[in-house]
Scaffold this motif. Structure first.
Motif, mmCIF file in Angstrom:
data_model
loop_
_atom_site.group_PDB
_atom_site.id
_atom_site.type_symbol
_atom_site.label_atom_id
_atom_site.label_comp_id
_atom_site.label_asym_id
_atom_site.label_seq_id
_atom_site.Cartn_x
_atom_site.Cartn_y
_atom_site.Cartn_z
ATOM 1 N N ALA A 13 55.421 38.697 28.717
ATOM 2 C CA ALA A 13 55.389 39.797 29.683
ATOM 3 C C ALA A 13 56.331 40.927 29.305
ATOM 4 N N ARG A 73 46.902 37.218 32.480
ATOM 5 C CA ARG A 73 47.492 38.448 33.022
ATOM 6 C C ARG A 73 47.774 38.283 34.523
ATOM 7 N N GLU A 120 50.726 42.956 31.484
ATOM 8 C CA GLU A 120 51.714 42.113 32.131
ATOM 9 C C GLU A 120 51.102 40.728 32.291
ATOM 10 N N TYR A 121 51.760 39.722 31.733
ATOM 11 C CA TYR A 121 51.239 38.357 31.717
ATOM 12 C C TYR A 121 52.093 37.462 32.596
ATOM 13 N N LYS A 122 51.433 36.499 33.233
ATOM 14 C CA LYS A 122 52.168 35.608 34.128
ATOM 15 C C LYS A 122 52.175 34.162 33.656
#
Length: 161
Positions: A13, A73, A120-122
């Motif tokens: 992220a 994401r 944005e990665y989770k």
């Protein structure tokens, strides 16, 4: 394990250093996933006794595959990392040709992912092992699945004897 996946997701992220491709997709460079092998609460090590359920084990080599890596994401969409087959290993030195030569000891815990689309990665999702398609056909090569990558002495097929 959740701690390591969360750490990897955080690293992904926080990526920067953008560039543009012909299809206008923005790429963010690289991320490193670290696989810290442990036995219970202890760090994994070769040639060390580990007691699990009253049985003692000692490893002289440790190898496993990480495959089919997917970055998730924040909006729930996913980026499937292409050809994502990575060999994680820890090996002692190996004597060859009656000891005339030796391969050095080797330890790999890190996998570097490149050309990740900006976003944005989770989370990070992956498999341990090799999927059936590649498992059942050694002629298929993707990522690190290759006889040229030291696989001539390793068989990852489930139905081998």
């Amino acid at each position: 394990m959740k701690k390591y996946i969360l750490s990897a997701a955080t690293a992904v992220a926080l990526l920067s250093a953008c560039s543009k491709d012909d299809d206008k997709t923005e790429y963010a460079g690289k991320a490193t996933l670290t696989f810290d092998s442990r036995v219970g609460t202890e760090d994994f090590a070769l040639n060390k006794d580990f007691t699990i359920n009253s049985r003692t084990y000692q490893f002289t080599a440790f190898r496993y595959w990480i495959s089919n890596v997917v970055l998730v994401r924040v909006d729930g969409s996913e980026y499937e990392v292409p050809a994502s087959y990575y060999l994680i290993e820890e090996l002692n030195k190996i004597a060859v040709q009656d000891g005339a030569f030796e391969y050095p000891a080797k330890k790999r815990e890190d996998v570097t992912l490149s050309d990740i689309p900006l976003g944005e990665y989770k989370a990070v999702r992956f498999s341990i092992g090799v999927d059936q398609q590649h498992n059942d056909n050694l002629a298929l090569q993707a990522g690190e699945l290759s006889q040229l990558n030291g696989m001539t002495n390793v068989s990852w097929m489930w139905h081998t004897t």
